[in-house]
Design a protein around this motif. Structure first.
Motif, PDB file in Angstrom:
ATOM      1  N   GLY A 160       0.911  27.490  68.564  1.00  0.00           N
ATOM      2  CA  GLY A 160       2.154  27.958  68.249  1.00  0.00           C
ATOM      3  C   GLY A 160       2.777  27.496  66.920  1.00  0.00           C
ATOM      4  N   GLY A 161       2.314  26.508  66.566  1.00  0.00           N
ATOM      5  CA  GLY A 161       2.935  25.790  65.359  1.00  0.00           C
ATOM      6  C   GLY A 161       2.599  24.239  65.219  1.00  0.00           C
ATOM      7  N   LEU A 162       3.207  23.734  64.068  1.00  0.00           N
ATOM      8  CA  LEU A 162       3.192  22.528  63.933  1.00  0.00           C
ATOM      9  C   LEU A 162       4.137  21.610  63.976  1.00  0.00           C
ATOM     10  N   VAL A 163       4.258  20.254  64.462  1.00  0.00           N
ATOM     11  CA  VAL A 163       5.374  19.418  64.897  1.00  0.00           C
ATOM     12  C   VAL A 163       5.177  17.969  64.038  1.00  0.00           C
ATOM     13  N   THR A 164       6.098  17.791  63.522  1.00  0.00           N
ATOM     14  CA  THR A 164       6.061  16.422  62.608  1.00  0.00           C
ATOM     15  C   THR A 164       7.175  15.359  63.344  1.00  0.00           C
ATOM     16  N   GLY A 165       6.939  14.159  63.062  1.00  0.00           N
ATOM     17  CA  GLY A 165       8.006  13.166  63.241  1.00  0.00           C
ATOM     18  C   GLY A 165       7.720  12.210  64.567  1.00  0.00           C
ATOM     19  N   ALA A 166       6.619  12.568  65.165  1.00  0.00           N
ATOM     20  CA  ALA A 166       6.130  11.572  66.174  1.00  0.00           C
ATOM     21  C   ALA A 166       5.758  10.169  65.614  1.00  0.00           C
ATOM     22  N   GLY A 167       5.782   9.013  66.533  1.00  0.00           N
ATOM     23  CA  GLY A 167       5.521   7.871  65.999  1.00  0.00           C
ATOM     24  C   GLY A 167       6.147   6.596  66.661  1.00  0.00           C
ATOM     25  N   THR A 168       6.149   5.538  66.261  1.00  0.00           N
ATOM     26  CA  THR A 168       6.883   4.393  66.911  1.00  0.00           C
ATOM     27  C   THR A 168       8.170   4.213  66.266  1.00  0.00           C
ATOM     28  N   TYR A 169       9.295   4.052  67.098  1.00  0.00           N
ATOM     29  CA  TYR A 169      10.690   3.663  66.511  1.00  0.00           C
ATOM     30  C   TYR A 169      11.125   2.744  67.179  1.00  0.00           C
ATOM     31  N   ASN A 170      12.276   2.017  66.518  1.00  0.00           N
ATOM     32  CA  ASN A 170      12.742   0.792  66.948  1.00  0.00           C
ATOM     33  C   ASN A 170      14.088   1.238  67.770  1.00  0.00           C
ATOM     34  N   HIS A 171      14.479   0.467  68.639  1.00  0.00           N
ATOM     35  CA  HIS A 171      15.560   0.976  69.631  1.00  0.00           C
ATOM     36  C   HIS A 171      16.788   1.339  68.719  1.00  0.00           C
ATOM     37  N   PHE A 172      17.467   2.253  68.901  1.00  0.00           N
ATOM     38  CA  PHE A 172      18.693   2.910  68.128  1.00  0.00           C
ATOM     39  C   PHE A 172      17.948   3.670  67.014  1.00  0.00           C
ATOM     40  N   GLU A 173      16.903   3.526  66.552  1.00  0.00           N
ATOM     41  CA  GLU A 173      16.522   4.214  65.212  1.00  0.00           C
ATOM     42  C   GLU A 173      16.421   5.890  65.422  1.00  0.00           C
ATOM     43  N   THR A 174      16.821   6.425  64.659  1.00  0.00           N
ATOM     44  CA  THR A 174      16.962   7.795  64.582  1.00  0.00           C
ATOM     45  C   THR A 174      15.339   8.695  64.433  1.00  0.00           C
ATOM     46  N   CYS A 175      15.212   9.288  65.322  1.00  0.00           N
ATOM     47  CA  CYS A 175      13.644   9.945  65.287  1.00  0.00           C
ATOM     48  C   CYS A 175      14.141  11.396  64.911  1.00  0.00           C
ATOM     49  N   THR A 176      13.360  12.152  64.018  1.00  0.00           N
ATOM     50  CA  THR A 176      13.708  13.546  63.791  1.00  0.00           C
ATOM     51  C   THR A 176      12.319  14.133  63.935  1.00  0.00           C
ATOM     52  N   LEU A 177      12.269  15.166  64.844  1.00  0.00           N
ATOM     53  CA  LEU A 177      10.974  15.918  65.143  1.00  0.00           C
ATOM     54  C   LEU A 177      11.452  17.366  64.139  1.00  0.00           C
ATOM     55  N   ILE A 178      10.387  17.980  63.788  1.00  0.00           N
ATOM     56  CA  ILE A 178      10.332  19.292  63.301  1.00  0.00           C
ATOM     57  C   ILE A 178       9.231  19.952  63.563  1.00  0.00           C
ATOM     58  N   ALA A 179       9.755  21.215  63.920  1.00  0.00           N
ATOM     59  CA  ALA A 179       8.937  22.148  64.547  1.00  0.00           C
ATOM     60  C   ALA A 179       8.585  23.542  63.805  1.00  0.00           C
ATOM     61  N   THR A 180       7.339  23.726  63.153  1.00  0.00           N
ATOM     62  CA  THR A 180       7.344  24.994  62.240  1.00  0.00           C
ATOM     63  C   THR A 180       6.222  25.821  62.867  1.00  0.00           C
ATOM     64  N   ALA A 181       6.780  27.023  63.178  1.00  0.00           N
ATOM     65  CA  ALA A 181       6.019  27.990  63.906  1.00  0.00           C
ATOM     66  C   ALA A 181       4.911  28.605  62.874  1.00  0.00           C
ATOM     67  N   ASN A 182       3.647  28.964  63.594  1.00  0.00           N
ATOM     68  CA  ASN A 182       2.887  29.552  62.733  1.00  0.00           C
ATOM     69  C   ASN A 182       2.862  31.009  62.775  1.00  0.00           C
ATOM     70  N   GLU A 183       2.145  31.595  62.005  1.00  0.00           N
ATOM     71  CA  GLU A 183       2.427  32.993  61.650  1.00  0.00           C
ATOM     72  C   GLU A 183       2.247  33.956  63.218  1.00  0.00           C
ATOM     73  N   GLY A 184       3.023  34.508  63.535  1.00  0.00           N
ATOM     74  CA  GLY A 184       2.769  35.499  64.873  1.00  0.00           C
ATOM     75  C   GLY A 184       3.555  34.605  66.178  1.00  0.00           C
ATOM     76  N   TYR A 185       4.304  33.563  65.629  1.00  0.00           N
ATOM     77  CA  TYR A 185       4.942  32.854  66.821  1.00  0.00           C
ATOM     78  C   TYR A 185       6.336  32.537  66.579  1.00  0.00           C
ATOM     79  N   THR A 186       7.260  32.277  67.173  1.00  0.00           N
ATOM     80  CA  THR A 186       8.696  32.171  67.288  1.00  0.00           C
ATOM     81  C   THR A 186       9.150  30.878  67.807  1.00  0.00           C
ATOM     82  N   PHE A 187       9.751  30.043  67.061  1.00  0.00           N
ATOM     83  CA  PHE A 187      10.212  28.573  67.896  1.00  0.00           C
ATOM     84  C   PHE A 187      11.213  28.931  68.788  1.00  0.00           C
ATOM     85  N   VAL A 188      11.110  28.555  69.988  1.00  0.00           N
ATOM     86  CA  VAL A 188      11.853  28.580  71.330  1.00  0.00           C
ATOM     87  C   VAL A 188      13.002  27.516  71.365  1.00  0.00           C
TER      88      VAL A 188
END
Length: 220
Positions: free
Chosen positions: A173-201
């Motif tokens: 359905g798409g690509l996701v970025t932002g996964a990884g190791t984070y310290n407590h209280f650090e901000t994590c930002t995940l981004i989802a990019t839909a592939n052609e023919g799909y829509t993010f829900v």
């Protein structure tokens, strides 16, 4: 008198007991006490035990010497007291980093006293160990010591870190970025990019929706 005669008057040399004690008890070791003949010299010597400092010798509450070794001519029995003061040692307790937690146990203790140090981690931190002069001395948050010197103790904490994973459903359905190791209280930002023919829900965590926008930031 009915005849010439010689008479002898017999005398004995007086002997006196010299006693010596420490104040407080067990503050030091004394040598020289005992029985002495009249006119002889008595030498009292005191050696301080660890944690005590010699002040003076007194007899009947009056100072007679301020040196550890004290000599005098014996003319009567007497009790001599070697007086000491107790050393106070400072135990200093700190947290590393300062935001890592709270600590107790800082204070002044007499020699041989027990000091109990405690460390309580703040949210997002974990207690690691106690160190003294950079050397690990304990790995439990509560640490008891017998005080024999002034010293500084450090409660070390580590900032918690967490692994954030992110996947696409379905995978095509798409690509996701932002996964990884984070310290407590650090901000994590995940981004989802839909592939052609799909829509993010939406984004879900444990099957519960947490965001309905492709970009999702969080701290907990």
């Amino acid at each position: 008198v009915t005849e010439a005669a010689s008479y002898v008057a017999h005398f004995s040399l007086n002997s006196y007991e010299i006693t010596a004690t420490t104040n407080p008890t067990n503050a030091g070791v004394i040598t020289g006490a005992g029985f002495y003949d009249h006119g002889t010299t008595c030498t009292l010597t005191v050696t301080a035990n660890p944690g005590y400092s010699f002040i003076n010798w007194t007899k009947d509450g009056e100072e007679v010497s301020d040196t550890e070794t004290f000599s005098f001519t014996v003319t009567a029995a007497g009790n001599y007291v070697a007086n000491f003061e107790v050393f106070g040692y400072e135990s200093t307790v700190t947290a590393n980093p300062e935001a890592g937690g709270s600590v107790t146990g800082t204070g002044v203790y007499v020699y041989g006293a027990t000091a109990t140090l405690t460390a309580t981690a703040n949210e997002g931190y974990t207690f690691v160990n106690w160190t003294k002069d950079g050397e690990v001395v304990a790995t439990t948050p509560t640490y008891s010591i017998t005080v024999t010197e002034s010293a500084s103790y450090v409660a070390n904490f580590s900032l918690n870190s967490y692994v954030i994973t992110a996947t696409a459903n379905p995978e095509a359905g798409g690509l996701v970025t932002g996964a990884g190791t984070y310290n407590h209280f650090e901000t994590c930002t995940l981004i989802a990019t839909a592939n052609e023919g799909y829509t993010f829900v939406n984004w879900t965590k444990d099957d519960e929706e947490v965001a309905n926008t492709p970009t999702f930031s969080f701290t907990d």
